[in-house]
Design a protein around this motif. Structure first.
Motif, PDB file in Angstrom:
ATOM      1  N   GLY A   1      21.190  -5.941   0.610  1.00  0.00           N
ATOM      2  CA  GLY A   1      22.249  -5.552   1.544  1.00  0.00           C
ATOM      3  C   GLY A   1      21.738  -4.544   2.550  1.00  0.00           C
ATOM      4  N   ASP A   2      22.585  -4.291   3.534  1.00  0.00           N
ATOM      5  CA  ASP A   2      22.265  -3.361   4.615  1.00  0.00           C
ATOM      6  C   ASP A   2      22.814  -1.987   4.228  1.00  0.00           C
ATOM      7  OD1 ASP A   2      22.284  -1.860   6.910  1.00  0.00           O
ATOM      8  OD2 ASP A   2      23.044  -3.459   8.196  1.00  0.00           O
ATOM      9  N   ILE A   3      21.954  -0.998   4.096  1.00  0.00           N
ATOM     10  CA  ILE A   3      22.443   0.308   3.615  1.00  0.00           C
ATOM     11  C   ILE A   3      23.392   0.973   4.614  1.00  0.00           C
ATOM     12  CG2 ILE A   3      20.450   0.762   2.108  1.00  0.00           C
ATOM     13  CD1 ILE A   3      19.756   3.043   4.203  1.00  0.00           C
TER      14      ILE A   3
ATOM     15  N   ARG B   1       0.827  -1.209   0.000  1.00  0.00           N
ATOM     16  CA  ARG B   1       0.000   0.000   0.000  1.00  0.00           C
ATOM     17  C   ARG B   1       0.863   1.261   0.000  1.00  0.00           C
ATOM     18  NH1 ARG B   1      -0.638   2.196   4.691  1.00  0.00           N
ATOM     19  NH2 ARG B   1      -2.849   2.728   4.603  1.00  0.00           N
ATOM     20  N   SER B   2       2.156   1.111   0.374  1.00  0.00           N
ATOM     21  CA  SER B   2       3.062   2.274   0.409  1.00  0.00           C
ATOM     22  C   SER B   2       3.150   2.978  -0.938  1.00  0.00           C
ATOM     23  CB  SER B   2       4.482   1.864   0.787  1.00  0.00           C
ATOM     24  OG  SER B   2       4.514   0.811   1.662  1.00  0.00           O
ATOM     25  N   ALA B   3       2.853   2.256  -2.024  1.00  0.00           N
ATOM     26  CA  ALA B   3       2.917   2.866  -3.355  1.00  0.00           C
ATOM     27  C   ALA B   3       2.138   4.183  -3.377  1.00  0.00           C
ATOM     28  CB  ALA B   3       2.343   1.911  -4.396  1.00  0.00           C
TER      29      ALA B   3
ATOM     30  N   LEU C   1      16.079   3.350  -1.667  1.00  0.00           N
ATOM     31  CA  LEU C   1      16.739   2.715  -0.518  1.00  0.00           C
ATOM     32  C   LEU C   1      15.683   2.083   0.386  1.00  0.00           C
ATOM     33  CD1 LEU C   1      19.210   5.638   0.315  1.00  0.00           C
ATOM     34  CD2 LEU C   1      19.767   3.505  -0.870  1.00  0.00           C
ATOM     35  N   CYS C   2      15.959   0.903   0.895  1.00  0.00           N
ATOM     36  CA  CYS C   2      15.023   0.165   1.747  1.00  0.00           C
ATOM     37  C   CYS C   2      13.736  -0.101   0.956  1.00  0.00           C
ATOM     38  CB  CYS C   2      14.746   0.926   3.036  1.00  0.00           C
ATOM     39  SG  CYS C   2      16.246   1.307   3.943  1.00  0.00           S
ATOM     40  N   ALA C   3      13.882  -0.841  -0.113  1.00  0.00           N
ATOM     41  CA  ALA C   3      12.862  -0.874  -1.157  1.00  0.00           C
ATOM     42  C   ALA C   3      11.884  -2.032  -1.083  1.00  0.00           C
ATOM     43  CB  ALA C   3      13.567  -0.914  -2.516  1.00  0.00           C
ATOM     44  N   ALA C   4      12.206  -3.098  -0.340  1.00  0.00           N
ATOM     45  CA  ALA C   4      11.355  -4.302  -0.370  1.00  0.00           C
ATOM     46  C   ALA C   4       9.998  -4.035   0.307  1.00  0.00           C
ATOM     47  CB  ALA C   4      12.071  -5.453   0.334  1.00  0.00           C
ATOM     48  N   PRO C   5       8.939  -4.653  -0.123  1.00  0.00           N
ATOM     49  CA  PRO C   5       8.859  -5.620  -1.223  1.00  0.00           C
ATOM     50  C   PRO C   5       8.962  -5.013  -2.618  1.00  0.00           C
ATOM     51  CG  PRO C   5       6.681  -5.212  -0.312  1.00  0.00           C
ATOM     52  CD  PRO C   5       7.637  -4.453   0.546  1.00  0.00           C
ATOM     53  N   GLY C   6       8.871  -3.661  -2.720  1.00  0.00           N
ATOM     54  CA  GLY C   6       9.180  -3.063  -4.015  1.00  0.00           C
ATOM     55  C   GLY C   6       8.102  -2.202  -4.648  1.00  0.00           C
ATOM     56  N   SER C   7       7.102  -1.764  -3.857  1.00  0.00           N
ATOM     57  CA  SER C   7       6.036  -0.983  -4.501  1.00  0.00           C
ATOM     58  C   SER C   7       6.539   0.393  -4.952  1.00  0.00           C
ATOM     59  CB  SER C   7       4.810  -0.848  -3.594  1.00  0.00           C
ATOM     60  OG  SER C   7       5.018   0.076  -2.567  1.00  0.00           O
ATOM     61  N   TRP C   8       7.487   0.985  -4.221  1.00  0.00           N
ATOM     62  CA  TRP C   8       8.016   2.289  -4.656  1.00  0.00           C
ATOM     63  C   TRP C   8       8.825   2.094  -5.945  1.00  0.00           C
ATOM     64  CZ3 TRP C   8       9.790   6.358  -0.499  1.00  0.00           C
ATOM     65  CH2 TRP C   8       8.702   6.668   0.317  1.00  0.00           C
ATOM     66  N   SER C   9       9.549   0.982  -6.021  1.00  0.00           N
ATOM     67  CA  SER C   9      10.311   0.712  -7.257  1.00  0.00           C
ATOM     68  C   SER C   9       9.364   0.469  -8.418  1.00  0.00           C
ATOM     69  CB  SER C   9      11.214  -0.512  -7.065  1.00  0.00           C
ATOM     70  OG  SER C   9      12.263  -0.216  -6.188  1.00  0.00           O
TER      71      SER C   9
ATOM     72  N   CYS D   1      13.819   7.001   0.178  1.00  0.00           N
ATOM     73  CA  CYS D   1      14.147   6.035   1.237  1.00  0.00           C
ATOM     74  C   CYS D   1      12.939   5.860   2.153  1.00  0.00           C
ATOM     75  CB  CYS D   1      15.350   6.530   2.045  1.00  0.00           C
ATOM     76  SG  CYS D   1      15.731   5.447   3.436  1.00  0.00           S
ATOM     77  N   ASP D   2      12.387   4.669   2.137  1.00  0.00           N
ATOM     78  CA  ASP D   2      11.202   4.377   2.966  1.00  0.00           C
ATOM     79  C   ASP D   2      11.609   3.462   4.117  1.00  0.00           C
ATOM     80  OD1 ASP D   2       8.501   4.372   3.637  1.00  0.00           O
ATOM     81  OD2 ASP D   2       7.993   2.731   2.288  1.00  0.00           O
ATOM     82  N   GLY D   3      12.872   3.564   4.515  1.00  0.00           N
ATOM     83  CA  GLY D   3      13.428   2.611   5.476  1.00  0.00           C
ATOM     84  C   GLY D   3      12.800   2.695   6.847  1.00  0.00           C
ATOM     85  N   ALA D   4      12.596   1.525   7.427  1.00  0.00           N
ATOM     86  CA  ALA D   4      12.130   1.454   8.809  1.00  0.00           C
ATOM     87  C   ALA D   4      12.729   0.196   9.416  1.00  0.00           C
ATOM     88  CB  ALA D   4      10.614   1.393   8.845  1.00  0.00           C
ATOM     89  N   PRO D   5      13.465   0.341  10.525  1.00  0.00           N
ATOM     90  CA  PRO D   5      14.008  -0.868  11.161  1.00  0.00           C
ATOM     91  C   PRO D   5      12.887  -1.633  11.846  1.00  0.00           C
ATOM     92  CG  PRO D   5      14.547   1.095  12.438  1.00  0.00           C
ATOM     93  CD  PRO D   5      13.764   1.560  11.248  1.00  0.00           C
ATOM     94  N   ASP D   6      13.131  -2.906  12.155  1.00  0.00           N
ATOM     95  CA  ASP D   6      12.152  -3.664  12.931  1.00  0.00           C
ATOM     96  C   ASP D   6      11.988  -2.983  14.276  1.00  0.00           C
ATOM     97  OD1 ASP D   6      11.740  -5.474  10.980  1.00  0.00           O
ATOM     98  OD2 ASP D   6      13.207  -6.927  11.733  1.00  0.00           O
TER      99      ASP D   6
HETATM  100  N1  SAM Z   1       9.003   1.279   0.106  1.00  0.00           N
HETATM  101  C1  SAM Z   1       8.809  -0.154   0.245  1.00  0.00           C
HETATM  102  C2  SAM Z   1       7.727  -0.545  -0.706  1.00  0.00           C
HETATM  103  O1  SAM Z   1       7.062   0.345  -1.212  1.00  0.00           O
HETATM  104  O2  SAM Z   1       7.556  -1.734  -0.939  1.00  0.00           O
HETATM  105  C3  SAM Z   1       8.464  -0.540   1.663  1.00  0.00           C
HETATM  106  C4  SAM Z   1       9.630  -0.397   2.589  1.00  0.00           C
HETATM  107  S1  SAM Z   1       9.345  -1.126   4.153  1.00  0.00           S
HETATM  108  C5  SAM Z   1       8.281   0.027   4.906  1.00  0.00           C
HETATM  109  C6  SAM Z   1      10.833  -0.814   5.017  1.00  0.00           C
HETATM  110  C7  SAM Z   1      11.981  -1.629   4.506  1.00  0.00           C
HETATM  111  O3  SAM Z   1      13.182  -1.142   5.102  1.00  0.00           O
HETATM  112  C8  SAM Z   1      11.914  -3.116   4.854  1.00  0.00           C
HETATM  113  O4  SAM Z   1      11.797  -3.874   3.685  1.00  0.00           O
HETATM  114  C9  SAM Z   1      13.254  -3.388   5.542  1.00  0.00           C
HETATM  115  O5  SAM Z   1      13.839  -4.609   5.172  1.00  0.00           O
HETATM  116  C10 SAM Z   1      14.094  -2.218   5.047  1.00  0.00           C
HETATM  117  N2  SAM Z   1      15.266  -1.952   5.865  1.00  0.00           N
HETATM  118  C11 SAM Z   1      15.314  -1.720   7.203  1.00  0.00           C
HETATM  119  N3  SAM Z   1      16.584  -1.541   7.597  1.00  0.00           N
HETATM  120  C12 SAM Z   1      17.361  -1.640   6.484  1.00  0.00           C
HETATM  121  C13 SAM Z   1      18.761  -1.538   6.257  1.00  0.00           C
HETATM  122  N4  SAM Z   1      19.611  -1.310   7.265  1.00  0.00           N
HETATM  123  N5  SAM Z   1      19.230  -1.707   5.005  1.00  0.00           N
HETATM  124  C14 SAM Z   1      18.367  -1.959   4.002  1.00  0.00           C
HETATM  125  N6  SAM Z   1      17.031  -2.060   4.146  1.00  0.00           N
HETATM  126  C15 SAM Z   1      16.531  -1.900   5.378  1.00  0.00           C
END
Ligand code: SAM
Length: 281
Positions: free
Chosen positions: A91-93, A24-26, A48-56, A116-121
């Motif tokens: 990889g880890d940014i 839904r982040s798209a 940056l921090c792209a998974a699962p990939g909706s922004w990409s 960058c949509d990064g969020a740590p656990d």
């Molecule tokens: N923008 C993404 C999308 O639209 O699908 C959603 C991103 S999700 C909210 C946050 C992502 O940040 C997670 O996939 C997580 O693995 C990644 N993340 C957190 N810490 C990271 C790090 N140190 N390096 C790379 N990715 C990281």
């Protein structure tokens, strides 16, 4: 009611499913674009921090992409299913090696947009969560200074907290315009919002060190935090008085007693004597 079932009732969750977006982040990125025209004139971008990939996915839809020479680089800790025209790096940014591999496709041609949509656990320990989020943001900014063109745009997720105004001040050193935006697709209950930094000032800031230990250093960036100055003779020795002038040292007992010019009106020991004399002890 659990988080999953709330997500599934969410209108943006359903629309993402309908439109084939992986998350839904798209819609957050699309709404930011409709406010800030993020994609105008953009040919190369970093997610940056792209998974699962909706922004990409949104980037791949909006930018002209050539599968042979992907002009979008996406990075995440998690593996990502391929997207046409997107180079996915796992990889880890915050690691130096990952940062280096992000830079290499942009050695000759820099990107016009970094997101960058990064969020740590989330650990639930508020200070630790805030620290980890800040590390992601710092690294995203450092990488940005190496890959973004003059005048380019940087967008990053932040969690509004006590350091928001300091962050704003620091980003303003790098960009002419910094805004904080909350798309309607981002839940009100979340502290999440996005900094949209436009008009990268470029040249003087290109070489922010990618080292873990350096925070926005290694360039000509003026400090946003006022310098702390220790004043006075730091040796602690006052030549004219011939004494140590150290506030943490006690007055030497062998020193000749000097009566105070303005003595206390009723010092505690005298007050006690007065009370005793009045029989009030
Ligand atoms: N923008 C993404 C999308 O639209 O699908 C959603 C991103 S999700 C909210 C946050 C992502 O940040 C997670 O996939 C997580 O693995 C990644 N993340 C957190 N810490 C990271 C790090 N140190 N390096 C790379 N990715 C990281």
């Amino acid at each position: 009611m659990g988080r999953l079932s709330r997500d599934k009732r969410d209108v943006f969750y359903r629309r993402a499913k309908e439109k084939g977006y992986r998350a839904r982040s798209a819609f957050k990125l699309l709404q930011l674009d409709s406010e800030f025209n993020l994609f105008e004139g953009v040919k190369r971008a970093v997610d940056l921090c792209a998974a699962p990939g909706s922004w990409s996915q949104v980037l791949a839809d909006r930018l002209d992409s050539d599968d042979a020479n992907p002009n979008i680089v996406a990075v995440d800790l998690q593996p990502m299913a391929p997207i046409d025209g997107v180079l996915c790096i796992q990889g880890d940014i915050t690691s130096y090696d990952t940062a280096r591999s992000i830079l290499s496709p942009f050695q000759t041609n820099r990107a016009e947009l970094v997101i960058c949509d990064g969020a740590p656990d989330v650990t639930g320990l508020h200070d630790l969560d805030e620290y980890l989020q800040a590390q992601l943001l710092i690294m995203a900014v450092k990488i940005t200074t190496h890959v973004l063109v003059d005048g380019g745009t940087f967008v990053a997720k932040i969690f509004r907290g006590r350091h928001a105004s300091q962050l704003y001040a620091q980003l303003r050193l790098l960009f002419d315009r910094v805004s904080i935006a909350k798309p309607t697709s981002s839940r009100n209950s979340s502290l999440e919002s996005f900094v949209v930094c436009q008009q990268f000032k470029g040249a003087p800031y290109f070489n922010l060190s990618l080292d873990q230990d350096t925070v926005l250093e290694g360039s000509d960036i003026p400090p946003a935090v006022p310098p702390f100055l220790a004043c006075g003779d730091l040796s602690g020795w006052d030549e004219s008085e011939q004494v140590m002038m150290d506030a943490d040292k006690s007055y030497p007992i062998e020193q000749d007693y000097v009566a105070p010019i303005a003595p206390p009106i009723l010092p505690p020991h005298q007050a006690q004597n007065v009370q005793k004399a009045n029989g009030k002890e």
